[in-house]
Design a protein around this motif. Sequence first.
Motif, PDB file in Angstrom:
ATOM      1  N   LEU A 144       0.991  -1.084  -0.089  1.00  0.00           N
ATOM      2  CA  LEU A 144      -0.084  -0.099   0.076  1.00  0.00           C
ATOM      3  C   LEU A 144       0.670   1.159  -0.007  1.00  0.00           C
ATOM      4  N   VAL A 145       2.089   1.151   0.694  1.00  0.00           N
ATOM      5  CA  VAL A 145       2.690   2.501   0.813  1.00  0.00           C
ATOM      6  C   VAL A 145       4.191   2.394  -0.080  1.00  0.00           C
ATOM      7  N   PRO A 184       4.066  15.205   9.361  1.00  0.00           N
ATOM      8  CA  PRO A 184       4.336  14.155   8.464  1.00  0.00           C
ATOM      9  C   PRO A 184       5.357  14.629   7.435  1.00  0.00           C
ATOM     10  N   ASP A 185       5.296  15.787   7.157  1.00  0.00           N
ATOM     11  CA  ASP A 185       6.236  16.545   5.869  1.00  0.00           C
ATOM     12  C   ASP A 185       7.639  16.900   6.275  1.00  0.00           C
ATOM     13  N   SER A 186       7.739  16.731   7.735  1.00  0.00           N
ATOM     14  CA  SER A 186       9.220  17.119   8.365  1.00  0.00           C
ATOM     15  C   SER A 186      10.158  16.553   7.728  1.00  0.00           C
ATOM     16  N   ARG A 192       8.534  15.376  -2.562  1.00  0.00           N
ATOM     17  CA  ARG A 192       8.348  14.314  -1.523  1.00  0.00           C
ATOM     18  C   ARG A 192       7.197  14.340  -0.906  1.00  0.00           C
ATOM     19  N   VAL A 193       6.988  15.731  -0.333  1.00  0.00           N
ATOM     20  CA  VAL A 193       5.731  16.130   0.478  1.00  0.00           C
ATOM     21  C   VAL A 193       4.532  15.890  -0.368  1.00  0.00           C
ATOM     22  N   ALA A 194       4.628  16.210  -1.614  1.00  0.00           N
ATOM     23  CA  ALA A 194       3.501  16.176  -2.534  1.00  0.00           C
ATOM     24  C   ALA A 194       3.058  14.781  -2.728  1.00  0.00           C
ATOM     25  N   TYR A 195       4.132  13.798  -2.898  1.00  0.00           N
ATOM     26  CA  TYR A 195       3.932  12.316  -3.213  1.00  0.00           C
ATOM     27  C   TYR A 195       3.426  11.775  -1.889  1.00  0.00           C
ATOM     28  N   LEU A 196       3.861  12.259  -0.725  1.00  0.00           N
ATOM     29  CA  LEU A 196       3.454  11.778   0.704  1.00  0.00           C
ATOM     30  C   LEU A 196       1.777  11.876   0.855  1.00  0.00           C
ATOM     31  N   ASP A 197       1.522  13.110   0.321  1.00  0.00           N
ATOM     32  CA  ASP A 197       0.203  13.791   0.417  1.00  0.00           C
ATOM     33  C   ASP A 197      -0.725  12.760  -0.342  1.00  0.00           C
ATOM     34  N   THR A 318     -14.227  15.435  -0.563  1.00  0.00           N
ATOM     35  CA  THR A 318     -13.497  13.970  -0.559  1.00  0.00           C
ATOM     36  C   THR A 318     -12.412  14.195  -1.572  1.00  0.00           C
ATOM     37  N   ARG A 319     -11.171  14.021  -1.292  1.00  0.00           N
ATOM     38  CA  ARG A 319     -10.089  14.003  -2.136  1.00  0.00           C
ATOM     39  C   ARG A 319      -9.903  12.644  -2.883  1.00  0.00           C
ATOM     40  N   THR A 320      -9.532  12.277  -3.785  1.00  0.00           N
ATOM     41  CA  THR A 320      -9.150  11.123  -4.226  1.00  0.00           C
ATOM     42  C   THR A 320      -7.899  11.151  -5.170  1.00  0.00           C
ATOM     43  N   ALA A 321      -6.804  10.378  -4.581  1.00  0.00           N
ATOM     44  CA  ALA A 321      -5.371  10.393  -5.218  1.00  0.00           C
ATOM     45  C   ALA A 321      -4.792   9.068  -5.563  1.00  0.00           C
ATOM     46  N   GLN A 322      -4.139   8.911  -6.686  1.00  0.00           N
ATOM     47  CA  GLN A 322      -3.846   7.774  -7.105  1.00  0.00           C
ATOM     48  C   GLN A 322      -2.413   7.596  -6.932  1.00  0.00           C
ATOM     49  N   LEU A 323      -1.604   6.577  -6.574  1.00  0.00           N
ATOM     50  CA  LEU A 323      -0.070   6.473  -6.273  1.00  0.00           C
ATOM     51  C   LEU A 323       0.436   6.588  -7.597  1.00  0.00           C
TER      52      LEU A 323
END
Length: 323
Positions: A144-145, A184-186, A192-197, A318-323
Amino acid sequence: MTYQASSVPLIEPLAPASEAVISIQGVTKRFGSHTVLEEITFDVPRGKTTAVLGPSGTGKSVLLKTIIGLLTPEAGQVYIDGDPIVGVREREVLRIRRKIGVLFQDGALFGSMNLFDNIAFPLVEHTSKTDQEIRGIVLRKSELVGLVDHLHKLPGEVSGGMRKRAGLARALVLEPEILFFDEPDSGLDPVRVAYLDELINTVHEETGSTFFIISHNIESVKRTAHYLGLLFRSRLVGFGSKEAMTSSKEPVIEQFLAGRPEGPISMDEMSDAEATDLGLTHEADFEAESDGVTTAPFGTTPVVGTRPVSPDDDTAVTRTAQL
Protein backbone atom coordinates in the motif's frame (compact mmCIF):
# COMPACT_ATOMS: atom_id res chain seq x y z
CA MET A 1 -2.24 48.04 21.50
CA THR A 2 -2.76 45.23 23.99
CA TYR A 3 -5.13 44.64 26.85
CA GLN A 4 -5.56 42.24 29.72
CA ALA A 5 -7.29 39.04 28.68
CA SER A 6 -10.62 38.33 30.29
CA SER A 7 -10.90 35.35 32.58
CA VAL A 8 -12.73 32.36 31.19
CA PRO A 9 -14.56 29.77 33.31
CA LEU A 10 -13.47 26.17 32.92
CA ILE A 11 -15.43 24.28 30.30
CA GLU A 12 -17.06 21.24 31.81
CA PRO A 13 -16.47 18.02 29.87
CA LEU A 14 -19.43 17.37 27.58
CA ALA A 15 -20.70 14.08 26.19
CA PRO A 16 -19.26 13.87 22.69
CA ALA A 17 -21.49 14.02 19.65
CA SER A 18 -22.06 10.68 17.92
CA GLU A 19 -20.49 12.04 14.73
CA ALA A 20 -17.33 13.02 16.60
CA VAL A 21 -14.80 10.22 16.93
CA ILE A 22 -12.60 12.54 19.05
CA SER A 23 -14.05 15.20 21.31
CA ILE A 24 -11.68 17.63 23.06
CA GLN A 25 -13.40 19.55 25.83
CA GLY A 26 -11.83 22.42 27.76
CA VAL A 27 -8.27 21.02 27.67
CA THR A 28 -5.59 23.10 29.43
CA LYS A 29 -1.96 22.00 29.58
CA ARG A 30 0.85 23.78 31.42
CA PHE A 31 4.55 23.16 31.94
CA GLY A 32 5.44 25.03 35.11
CA SER A 33 4.22 28.61 34.72
CA HIS A 34 4.00 28.36 30.94
CA THR A 35 0.54 27.61 29.56
CA VAL A 36 0.89 25.68 26.30
CA LEU A 37 -2.81 24.94 25.71
CA GLU A 38 -5.71 26.81 27.26
CA GLU A 39 -9.30 25.58 27.24
CA ILE A 40 -9.12 23.89 23.85
CA THR A 41 -12.51 22.61 22.71
CA PHE A 42 -13.50 21.06 19.38
CA ASP A 43 -14.83 17.86 17.82
CA VAL A 44 -13.06 15.76 15.20
CA PRO A 45 -15.58 14.33 12.70
CA ARG A 46 -15.52 10.60 12.10
CA GLY A 47 -14.06 9.28 8.86
CA LYS A 48 -12.61 12.62 7.74
CA THR A 49 -9.12 14.13 7.69
CA THR A 50 -8.66 16.94 10.20
CA ALA A 51 -5.52 19.06 10.39
CA VAL A 52 -4.49 21.35 13.24
CA LEU A 53 -2.14 24.12 12.17
CA GLY A 54 -0.27 26.86 13.96
CA PRO A 55 3.01 28.76 14.13
CA SER A 56 6.04 27.01 15.59
CA GLY A 57 5.86 26.55 19.35
CA THR A 58 2.09 26.89 19.67
CA GLY A 59 1.53 23.47 21.23
CA LYS A 60 0.47 21.36 18.25
CA SER A 61 2.51 18.30 19.22
CA VAL A 62 1.54 18.79 22.88
CA LEU A 63 -2.10 18.68 21.80
CA LEU A 64 -1.53 15.41 19.94
CA LYS A 65 0.26 13.82 22.91
CA THR A 66 -2.54 14.96 25.21
CA ILE A 67 -5.20 13.47 22.96
CA ILE A 68 -3.53 10.04 22.91
CA GLY A 69 -2.84 10.05 26.65
CA LEU A 70 0.94 10.57 26.66
CA LEU A 71 0.47 13.86 28.54
CA THR A 72 -2.10 14.61 31.23
CA PRO A 73 -3.82 18.01 31.05
CA GLU A 74 -4.36 20.21 34.09
CA ALA A 75 -8.02 20.57 33.14
CA GLY A 76 -10.50 19.24 30.61
CA GLN A 77 -11.30 15.90 29.07
CA VAL A 78 -10.62 14.03 25.83
CA TYR A 79 -13.07 11.45 24.52
CA ILE A 80 -12.01 8.88 21.94
CA ASP A 81 -14.98 7.15 20.36
CA GLY A 82 -17.02 8.10 23.42
CA ASP A 83 -14.49 6.89 26.01
CA PRO A 84 -12.76 9.41 28.33
CA ILE A 85 -8.98 9.13 28.34
CA VAL A 86 -8.08 11.63 31.07
CA GLY A 87 -8.11 10.37 34.65
CA VAL A 88 -8.82 6.71 33.85
CA ARG A 89 -6.77 3.64 34.73
CA GLU A 90 -3.72 2.80 32.63
CA ARG A 91 -5.34 -0.44 31.51
CA GLU A 92 -8.27 1.52 30.09
CA VAL A 93 -5.91 3.95 28.34
CA LEU A 94 -4.12 1.01 26.71
CA ARG A 95 -7.44 -0.43 25.56
CA ILE A 96 -8.40 2.89 23.97
CA ARG A 97 -5.00 3.19 22.31
CA ARG A 98 -5.64 -0.05 20.45
CA LYS A 99 -8.01 2.03 18.30
CA ILE A 100 -5.28 4.42 17.19
CA GLY A 101 -2.08 4.48 15.20
CA VAL A 102 0.58 7.20 15.20
CA LEU A 103 3.08 8.31 12.57
CA PHE A 104 5.74 10.29 14.43
CA GLN A 105 7.90 12.97 12.82
CA ASP A 106 10.91 10.77 12.10
CA GLY A 107 9.04 7.49 11.72
CA ALA A 108 10.38 6.34 15.12
CA LEU A 109 11.84 3.16 13.62
CA PHE A 110 14.23 0.80 15.40
CA GLY A 111 17.61 1.35 13.79
CA SER A 112 18.83 -2.22 14.33
CA MET A 113 15.76 -3.84 12.73
CA ASN A 114 15.02 -4.02 9.03
CA LEU A 115 11.86 -2.43 7.64
CA PHE A 116 9.96 -5.71 7.66
CA ASP A 117 10.60 -6.30 11.37
CA ASN A 118 9.82 -2.65 12.17
CA ILE A 119 6.45 -2.89 10.45
CA ALA A 120 5.71 -6.27 12.01
CA PHE A 121 6.63 -5.13 15.54
CA PRO A 122 3.10 -4.14 16.75
CA LEU A 123 1.70 -7.45 15.50
CA VAL A 124 4.41 -9.44 17.29
CA GLU A 125 3.98 -7.50 20.54
CA HIS A 126 0.22 -7.08 20.71
CA THR A 127 -1.37 -10.02 18.87
CA SER A 128 -1.17 -13.81 18.84
CA LYS A 129 -1.06 -14.06 15.06
CA THR A 130 1.10 -16.69 13.40
CA ASP A 131 4.26 -15.83 11.50
CA GLN A 132 2.46 -16.49 8.25
CA GLU A 133 -0.41 -14.18 9.18
CA ILE A 134 2.02 -11.46 10.23
CA ARG A 135 3.95 -11.78 6.99
CA GLY A 136 0.76 -11.43 4.96
CA ILE A 137 -0.30 -8.28 6.81
CA VAL A 138 3.16 -6.70 6.55
CA LEU A 139 3.31 -7.38 2.82
CA ARG A 140 -0.16 -5.91 2.23
CA LYS A 141 0.59 -2.71 4.15
CA SER A 142 4.03 -2.45 2.56
CA GLU A 143 2.48 -2.74 -0.88
CA LEU A 144 0.00 0.00 0.00
CA VAL A 145 2.84 2.41 0.81
CA GLY A 146 5.18 1.21 -1.95
CA LEU A 147 7.87 -0.49 0.14
CA VAL A 148 7.68 -4.17 -0.79
CA ASP A 149 11.06 -4.15 -2.57
CA HIS A 150 12.88 -2.54 0.37
CA LEU A 151 11.75 -4.54 3.39
CA HIS A 152 15.17 -6.16 3.86
CA LYS A 153 16.88 -2.79 4.36
CA LEU A 154 17.70 -1.06 7.64
CA PRO A 155 16.26 2.40 8.35
CA GLY A 156 19.72 3.93 7.92
CA GLU A 157 19.92 2.52 4.40
CA VAL A 158 16.81 4.25 3.04
CA SER A 159 15.70 7.83 2.49
CA GLY A 160 13.71 9.95 4.90
CA GLY A 161 10.63 9.56 2.74
CA MET A 162 10.93 5.79 2.83
CA ARG A 163 11.27 5.84 6.62
CA LYS A 164 8.05 7.89 6.76
CA ARG A 165 6.30 5.30 4.59
CA ALA A 166 7.59 2.47 6.77
CA GLY A 167 6.30 4.31 9.84
CA LEU A 168 2.94 4.71 8.13
CA ALA A 169 2.79 1.00 7.27
CA ARG A 170 3.61 0.12 10.89
CA ALA A 171 0.87 2.46 12.12
CA LEU A 172 -1.62 0.67 9.85
CA VAL A 173 -0.94 -2.98 10.71
CA LEU A 174 -3.36 -3.08 13.66
CA GLU A 175 -6.14 -1.57 11.49
CA PRO A 176 -6.63 1.57 13.62
CA GLU A 177 -9.87 3.51 13.57
CA ILE A 178 -7.91 6.75 14.02
CA LEU A 179 -4.50 7.60 12.60
CA PHE A 180 -2.44 10.51 13.96
CA PHE A 181 0.29 12.24 11.94
CA ASP A 182 2.83 14.42 13.76
CA GLU A 183 4.38 16.78 11.18
CA PRO A 184 4.41 14.10 8.44
CA ASP A 185 6.21 16.42 5.98
CA SER A 186 9.08 17.17 8.38
CA GLY A 187 12.47 16.81 6.66
CA LEU A 188 11.04 16.15 3.20
CA ASP A 189 11.52 18.22 0.05
CA PRO A 190 8.41 19.68 -1.64
CA VAL A 191 8.17 16.93 -4.25
CA ARG A 192 8.32 14.17 -1.63
CA VAL A 193 5.76 16.05 0.45
CA ALA A 194 3.41 16.06 -2.55
CA TYR A 195 3.93 12.30 -3.02
CA LEU A 196 3.31 11.71 0.69
CA ASP A 197 0.10 13.76 0.50
CA GLU A 198 -1.11 11.58 -2.37
CA LEU A 199 -0.27 8.52 -0.30
CA ILE A 200 -2.17 9.89 2.72
CA ASN A 201 -5.22 10.49 0.53
CA THR A 202 -4.96 7.02 -0.99
CA VAL A 203 -4.63 5.32 2.40
CA HIS A 204 -7.55 7.34 3.73
CA GLU A 205 -9.70 6.26 0.80
CA GLU A 206 -8.64 2.63 1.26
CA THR A 207 -9.18 2.47 5.03
CA GLY A 208 -11.98 4.95 5.74
CA SER A 209 -10.27 5.75 9.05
CA THR A 210 -10.23 9.13 10.74
CA PHE A 211 -6.98 11.00 10.09
CA PHE A 212 -5.68 13.71 12.44
CA ILE A 213 -2.70 15.71 11.17
CA ILE A 214 -0.49 18.12 13.09
CA SER A 215 1.34 20.43 10.68
CA HIS A 216 2.39 23.95 9.77
CA ASN A 217 2.61 23.16 6.04
CA ILE A 218 -0.36 25.03 4.61
CA GLU A 219 -0.17 23.73 1.05
CA SER A 220 0.18 20.14 2.25
CA VAL A 221 -2.93 20.18 4.45
CA LYS A 222 -4.92 21.91 1.72
CA ARG A 223 -4.29 18.79 -0.35
CA THR A 224 -5.31 16.34 2.38
CA ALA A 225 -7.62 17.85 5.01
CA HIS A 226 -11.38 18.22 5.10
CA TYR A 227 -11.33 20.25 8.34
CA LEU A 228 -8.78 22.75 9.67
CA GLY A 229 -8.08 24.14 13.13
CA LEU A 230 -5.62 26.91 14.01
CA LEU A 231 -3.74 27.30 17.30
CA PHE A 232 -2.19 30.61 18.33
CA ARG A 233 -1.03 31.85 21.73
CA SER A 234 -2.19 28.67 23.45
CA ARG A 235 -5.73 28.90 22.14
CA LEU A 236 -7.79 27.51 19.31
CA VAL A 237 -8.63 30.64 17.33
CA GLY A 238 -10.63 28.88 14.63
CA PHE A 239 -12.00 25.52 13.51
CA GLY A 240 -14.13 24.66 10.50
CA SER A 241 -14.29 23.09 7.09
CA LYS A 242 -11.32 23.69 4.81
CA GLU A 243 -13.44 25.87 2.55
CA ALA A 244 -14.68 28.04 5.41
CA MET A 245 -11.24 28.42 6.98
CA THR A 246 -9.43 29.29 3.75
CA SER A 247 -12.02 31.97 2.94
CA SER A 248 -12.07 33.42 6.48
CA LYS A 249 -11.28 37.13 6.90
CA GLU A 250 -10.26 36.80 10.54
CA PRO A 251 -6.79 38.40 10.90
CA VAL A 252 -4.84 35.51 12.43
CA ILE A 253 -6.41 32.85 10.21
CA GLU A 254 -6.03 34.94 7.09
CA GLN A 255 -2.40 35.85 7.86
CA PHE A 256 -1.32 32.30 8.65
CA LEU A 257 -3.06 30.59 5.74
CA ALA A 258 -1.75 33.25 3.34
CA GLY A 259 1.77 33.09 4.81
CA ARG A 260 1.98 36.89 5.13
CA PRO A 261 4.29 38.79 7.51
CA GLU A 262 1.63 41.45 8.20
CA GLY A 263 -0.74 40.55 11.01
CA PRO A 264 -1.01 39.47 14.65
CA ILE A 265 1.56 36.65 14.32
CA SER A 266 5.04 38.05 14.96
CA MET A 267 8.41 36.86 13.66
CA ASP A 268 9.52 35.87 17.17
CA GLU A 269 7.80 32.76 18.58
CA MET A 270 9.12 33.65 22.03
CA SER A 271 7.37 37.03 21.92
CA ASP A 272 4.09 35.29 21.16
CA ALA A 273 4.70 32.82 24.00
CA GLU A 274 5.52 35.64 26.42
CA ALA A 275 2.35 37.47 25.38
CA THR A 276 0.40 34.32 26.17
CA ASP A 277 1.97 33.98 29.63
CA LEU A 278 1.23 37.65 30.39
CA GLY A 279 -2.39 37.23 29.30
CA LEU A 280 -1.98 39.87 26.59
CA THR A 281 -3.97 39.82 23.38
CA HIS A 282 -3.74 41.58 20.07
CA GLU A 283 -6.10 44.41 19.25
CA ALA A 284 -7.74 42.38 16.49
CA ASP A 285 -10.98 40.91 17.84
CA PHE A 286 -12.73 37.88 16.45
CA GLU A 287 -16.39 37.27 15.86
CA ALA A 288 -17.95 33.92 16.70
CA GLU A 289 -19.39 31.76 13.92
CA SER A 290 -18.09 33.93 11.06
CA ASP A 291 -18.53 32.38 7.61
CA GLY A 292 -18.77 28.86 9.03
CA VAL A 293 -15.58 29.20 11.08
CA THR A 294 -15.80 29.16 14.85
CA THR A 295 -13.50 31.89 16.16
CA ALA A 296 -13.07 33.94 19.32
CA PRO A 297 -11.23 36.99 20.64
CA PHE A 298 -7.77 36.38 22.06
CA GLY A 299 -8.16 35.64 25.75
CA THR A 300 -11.53 33.96 25.28
CA THR A 301 -12.55 30.47 24.32
CA PRO A 302 -14.17 29.71 20.94
CA VAL A 303 -17.43 27.85 21.20
CA VAL A 304 -16.38 24.82 19.19
CA GLY A 305 -17.67 21.29 19.29
CA THR A 306 -20.80 22.03 21.30
CA ARG A 307 -22.94 20.78 18.42
CA PRO A 308 -22.49 17.67 16.28
CA VAL A 309 -20.10 17.91 13.36
CA SER A 310 -21.61 16.01 10.47
CA PRO A 311 -19.24 13.96 8.34
CA ASP A 312 -21.70 14.62 5.50
CA ASP A 313 -21.20 18.40 5.70
CA ASP A 314 -21.76 19.64 2.18
CA THR A 315 -18.66 21.82 2.44
CA ALA A 316 -16.43 18.79 3.02
CA VAL A 317 -14.34 17.72 0.07
CA THR A 318 -13.48 14.09 -0.57
CA ARG A 319 -10.11 13.99 -2.26
CA THR A 320 -9.09 11.04 -4.40
CA ALA A 321 -5.48 10.49 -5.32
CA GLN A 322 -3.70 7.67 -7.05
CA LEU A 323 -0.19 6.43 -6.37
